[in-house]
Design a protein around this motif. Structure first.
Motif, PDB file in Angstrom:
ATOM      1  N   UNK A  23       0.825  -1.220   0.000  1.00  0.00           N
ATOM      2  CA  UNK A  23       0.000   0.000   0.000  1.00  0.00           C
ATOM      3  C   UNK A  23       0.860   1.271   0.000  1.00  0.00           C
ATOM      4  N   UNK A  24       2.038   1.209   0.594  1.00  0.00           N
ATOM      5  CA  UNK A  24       2.912   2.384   0.559  1.00  0.00           C
ATOM      6  C   UNK A  24       3.395   2.627  -0.866  1.00  0.00           C
ATOM      7  N   UNK A  50       3.830  -6.588  -6.840  1.00  0.00           N
ATOM      8  CA  UNK A  50       4.735  -7.684  -6.471  1.00  0.00           C
ATOM      9  C   UNK A  50       4.531  -8.062  -5.009  1.00  0.00           C
ATOM     10  N   UNK A  51       4.365  -7.049  -4.191  1.00  0.00           N
ATOM     11  CA  UNK A  51       4.217  -7.282  -2.757  1.00  0.00           C
ATOM     12  C   UNK A  51       2.808  -7.700  -2.370  1.00  0.00           C
ATOM     13  N   UNK A  52       1.835  -7.187  -3.102  1.00  0.00           N
ATOM     14  CA  UNK A  52       0.436  -7.436  -2.751  1.00  0.00           C
ATOM     15  C   UNK A  52      -0.372  -7.637  -4.046  1.00  0.00           C
ATOM     16  N   UNK A  53      -0.315  -8.836  -4.620  1.00  0.00           N
ATOM     17  CA  UNK A  53      -0.946  -9.092  -5.919  1.00  0.00           C
ATOM     18  C   UNK A  53      -2.451  -8.838  -5.970  1.00  0.00           C
ATOM     19  N   UNK A  57      -6.675  -1.761  -6.838  1.00  0.00           N
ATOM     20  CA  UNK A  57      -6.548  -0.336  -7.162  1.00  0.00           C
ATOM     21  C   UNK A  57      -5.198  -0.026  -7.808  1.00  0.00           C
ATOM     22  N   UNK A  58      -4.142  -0.716  -7.395  1.00  0.00           N
ATOM     23  CA  UNK A  58      -2.833  -0.522  -8.023  1.00  0.00           C
ATOM     24  C   UNK A  58      -2.865  -1.049  -9.457  1.00  0.00           C
TER      25      UNK A  58
END
Length: 137
Positions: A23-24, A50-53, A57-58
């Motif tokens: 999220x950051x 990559x960190x949060x598949x 929203x990303x």
């Protein structure tokens, strides 16, 4: 409040302490995008994913960057994944409709995406334009 330089500085400082938070990176990407720094925004969104598949929203914002760059197939793939992850993500259906409406071969897909968008967001400002497009096509 439009203080993007301050926000970017804060997110970068936060990442110095812990670079494992998707999220950051997403927020950093949003700040870069607001400043018009598309490549930095893209890189931040990619790192967020990559960190949060499952960070839809990303993925959606990354798709918008690809749309702006005219990279239609990359944007479509991302938007299809957003819709797979979150079938009720109205904006993704709208954006897919825009992509599909570009060519006669995918008009049926555009209709489907736009109809789903109208089911999910019938009162959005763009809904009237979508209804008009559907009436004409």
């Amino acid at each position: 409040q439009g203080k993007w330089d301050d926000a970017i500085y804060s997110y970068l400082r936060s990442l110095e302490n812990d670079d494992r938070l998707g999220t950051t990176f997403y927020n950093l990407g949003s700040a870069y995008a607001a400043r018009g720094e598309s490549e930095l925004a893209r890189d931040a969104y990619l790192r967020a994913l990559q960190l949060q598949p499952d960070l839809a929203s990303a993925r959606y914002n990354l798709a918008l960057l690809y749309l702006q760059a005219g990279e239609w197939s990359s944007a479509e793939a991302l938007l299809r994944e957003v819709v797979r992850q979150k079938p009720d993500y109205a904006a993704a259906h709208y954006s897919l409709g825009m992509i599909y409406a570009r060519t006669p071969a995918t008009i049926d897909q555009a209709r489907q995406s736009y109809r789903r968008y109208l089911q999910l967001a019938p009162n959005e400002p763009t809904a009237a334009v979508v209804r008009q497009w559907l009436a004409e096509h």
